[in-house]
Design a protein around this motif. Structure first.
Motif, short mmCIF file in Angstrom:
data_model
loop_
_atom_site.label_atom_id
_atom_site.label_comp_id
_atom_site.label_asym_id
_atom_site.label_seq_id
_atom_site.Cartn_x
_atom_site.Cartn_y
_atom_site.Cartn_z
N UNK A 1 18.56 -17.21 21.74
CA UNK A 1 20.44 -16.61 21.45
C UNK A 1 21.19 -16.95 20.65
N UNK A 2 22.16 -15.99 20.00
CA UNK A 2 23.11 -17.10 18.93
C UNK A 2 23.34 -18.28 19.42
N UNK A 3 23.38 -19.30 17.95
CA UNK A 3 24.65 -20.32 18.19
C UNK A 3 25.05 -20.95 17.20
N UNK A 4 25.95 -21.89 17.49
CA UNK A 4 26.40 -23.05 16.54
C UNK A 4 26.95 -24.01 17.03
N UNK A 5 26.32 -25.07 15.67
CA UNK A 5 26.62 -25.66 14.91
C UNK A 5 27.68 -26.77 15.17
N UNK A 6 28.48 -26.19 15.41
CA UNK A 6 30.18 -26.38 15.48
C UNK A 6 30.55 -25.44 16.72
N UNK A 7 32.06 -25.94 17.30
CA UNK A 7 32.67 -25.11 18.13
C UNK A 7 33.60 -24.11 17.82
N UNK A 8 33.45 -23.10 17.13
CA UNK A 8 34.44 -21.71 16.97
C UNK A 8 34.64 -21.19 18.30
N UNK A 9 36.05 -19.96 18.32
CA UNK A 9 36.66 -19.50 19.47
C UNK A 9 35.67 -18.94 20.01
N UNK A 10 35.20 -18.28 18.91
CA UNK A 10 33.38 -17.82 20.10
C UNK A 10 32.55 -18.45 20.89
N UNK A 11 32.20 -19.79 19.82
CA UNK A 11 31.16 -20.22 20.51
C UNK A 11 31.74 -21.60 20.60
N UNK A 12 32.14 -21.47 21.98
CA UNK A 12 32.67 -22.86 22.89
C UNK A 12 31.70 -23.09 23.87
N UNK A 13 30.76 -22.77 24.05
CA UNK A 13 29.40 -24.00 25.70
C UNK A 13 29.00 -24.70 25.23
N UNK A 14 29.10 -25.66 25.19
CA UNK A 14 27.46 -27.21 24.74
C UNK A 14 26.75 -26.82 25.35
N UNK A 15 25.73 -27.47 24.44
CA UNK A 15 24.33 -28.02 25.45
C UNK A 15 24.62 -29.67 24.81
N UNK A 16 24.26 -30.65 25.75
CA UNK A 16 24.30 -31.25 25.39
C UNK A 16 23.04 -32.47 25.06
N UNK A 17 22.65 -33.07 25.00
CA UNK A 17 21.44 -33.94 24.98
C UNK A 17 21.74 -35.54 25.73
N UNK A 18 20.57 -35.63 27.20
CA UNK A 18 20.70 -36.87 27.44
C UNK A 18 21.82 -37.95 27.24
N UNK A 19 22.48 -37.67 27.90
CA UNK A 19 23.37 -39.77 27.79
C UNK A 19 23.32 -40.67 27.98
N UNK A 20 23.31 -42.10 26.74
CA UNK A 20 22.68 -43.15 27.42
C UNK A 20 23.15 -43.58 28.50
N UNK A 21 22.53 -44.08 29.21
CA UNK A 21 21.65 -44.94 30.64
C UNK A 21 21.91 -44.23 31.01
N UNK A 22 21.52 -42.71 31.36
CA UNK A 22 20.78 -42.26 32.17
C UNK A 22 19.35 -42.05 32.52
#
Length: 323
Positions: free
Chosen positions: A84-105
């Motif tokens: 998949x194409x992706x960006x390390x920063x949010x832009x108008x085109x790349x606006x939907x994040x994937x996340x690392x596991x939150x602390x405490x989970x």
């Protein structure tokens, strides 16, 4: 949990055994056999390192085929590593994040559902974003597959793998579309689901929320030519790695796969991965590789057949009561 019925077979019962490339299965087995525990496994692993000249004879000498569970309930699906194409920063085109596991989970603990996470923006602004994709459908299916190759806007490739989940069970979006009469059962595939959600963005978003499971990722370091890292922390091999239910099939065990369907398979694979939707003694998910072609092949698989696990001879005979 009730133990399924087991039956020790012979290699003559494995249709197609004499025509398979057991050498390819041996190479897959060698990547993860050092992680197997127990003297019976270690003996087989030690001998596997010297079995390249006659891999079929090796498997026949150290293992016995064991049918676990009812093959009438067998179900094979396929999975792959999306690109998949992706960006390390949010832009108008790349606006939907994937996340690392939150602390405490904590692993095994139930956290918020997908709908709660999305509707209440529980992860936003916490610095957990790994990368940003161009649409929510790609985010959803990346979570379903559990790993991916992200082609970044800076020209680099970022590999991500499974980093945890929210503890909710996986629910099939395809089955929900059929139940609601939005897709006929015979047309359900990953490609059809993806297309339908994109064509109906508002309704599609709610359909995706039917699956309460939410997957978090982590950055992984894998050689460019290798497959994604599976549950045994080693790269998977296309066509030879299989996701199983480890309650019934030991991780690392060779598994003879007979898959029916449009593209039947008679092949020795290795149980090297797991999945939240993979439940049952006769449930297998075949890894098809990386990229769009692998995705098309994997997305069309929903077939019956049977799985036969190859277990060390002493263990197999003990299961059969010494028969």
């Amino acid at each position: 949990m009730a133990q399924p019925k087991t039956q020790v077979l012979s290699f003559h019962d494995l249709h197609g055994w004499d025509h398979d490339d057991q050498g390819a299965a041996l190479r897959a087995f060698l990547t993860t056999c050092p992680r197997l525990t127990g003297p019976e496994w270690q003996e087989a692993c030690d001998q596997a390192r010297h079995a390249q000249d006659d891999p079929r004879r090796f498997f026949e000498a150290y293992f016995r085929p064991v049918l676990i569970g009812n093959p009438k309930k067998a179900l094979f699906t396929g999975y792959y590593e999306p690109e998949l194409k992706a960006s390390l920063v949010r832009t108008p085109h790349f606006a939907y994040p994937i996340y690392r596991r939150p602390p405490g989970l904590k692993p095994g603990r139930r956290w918020y559902s997908r709908a709660e996470i999305e509707d209440r923006h529980l992860l936003r602004g916490r610095g957990l974003e790994i990368a940003w994709l161009s649409n929510p459908v790609d985010v959803f299916f990346l979570q379903v597959q559990g790993s991916g190759r992200l082609h970044l806007t800076n020209g680099k490739i970022l590999r991500v793998g499974f980093g945890g989940k929210n503890g909710h069970p996986y629910r099939s979006v395809g089955k929900e579309l059929v139940r609601l009469g939005l897709l006929p059962a015979h047309r359900v595939s990953a490609q059809r689901i993806r297309a339908w959600v994109k064509e109906h963005p508002k309704q599609g978003r709610r359909i995706l929320m039917h699956n309460p499971s939410f997957v978090f990722f982590r950055e992984v370091s894998v050689a460019h030519g290798d497959g994604p890292v599976g549950a045994m922390q080693e790269p998977l091999q296309a066509g030879r790695s299989l996701a199983v239910d480890p309650r019934y099939v030991p991780l690392g065990a060779p598994v003879w796969v007979y898959k029916r369907g449009r593209h039947p398979i008679h092949r020795l694979m290795v149980a090297q991965d797991t999945g939240s939707a993979i439940r049952g003694a006769q449930r297998g998910d075949i890894f098809y590789g990386s990229g769009p072609r692998a995705g098309r092949l994997a997305g069309a698989v929903r077939d019956g057949g049977r799985m036969v696990v190859l277990l060390p001879a002493a263990r197999a005979l003990a299961m059969a009561g010494g028969e």
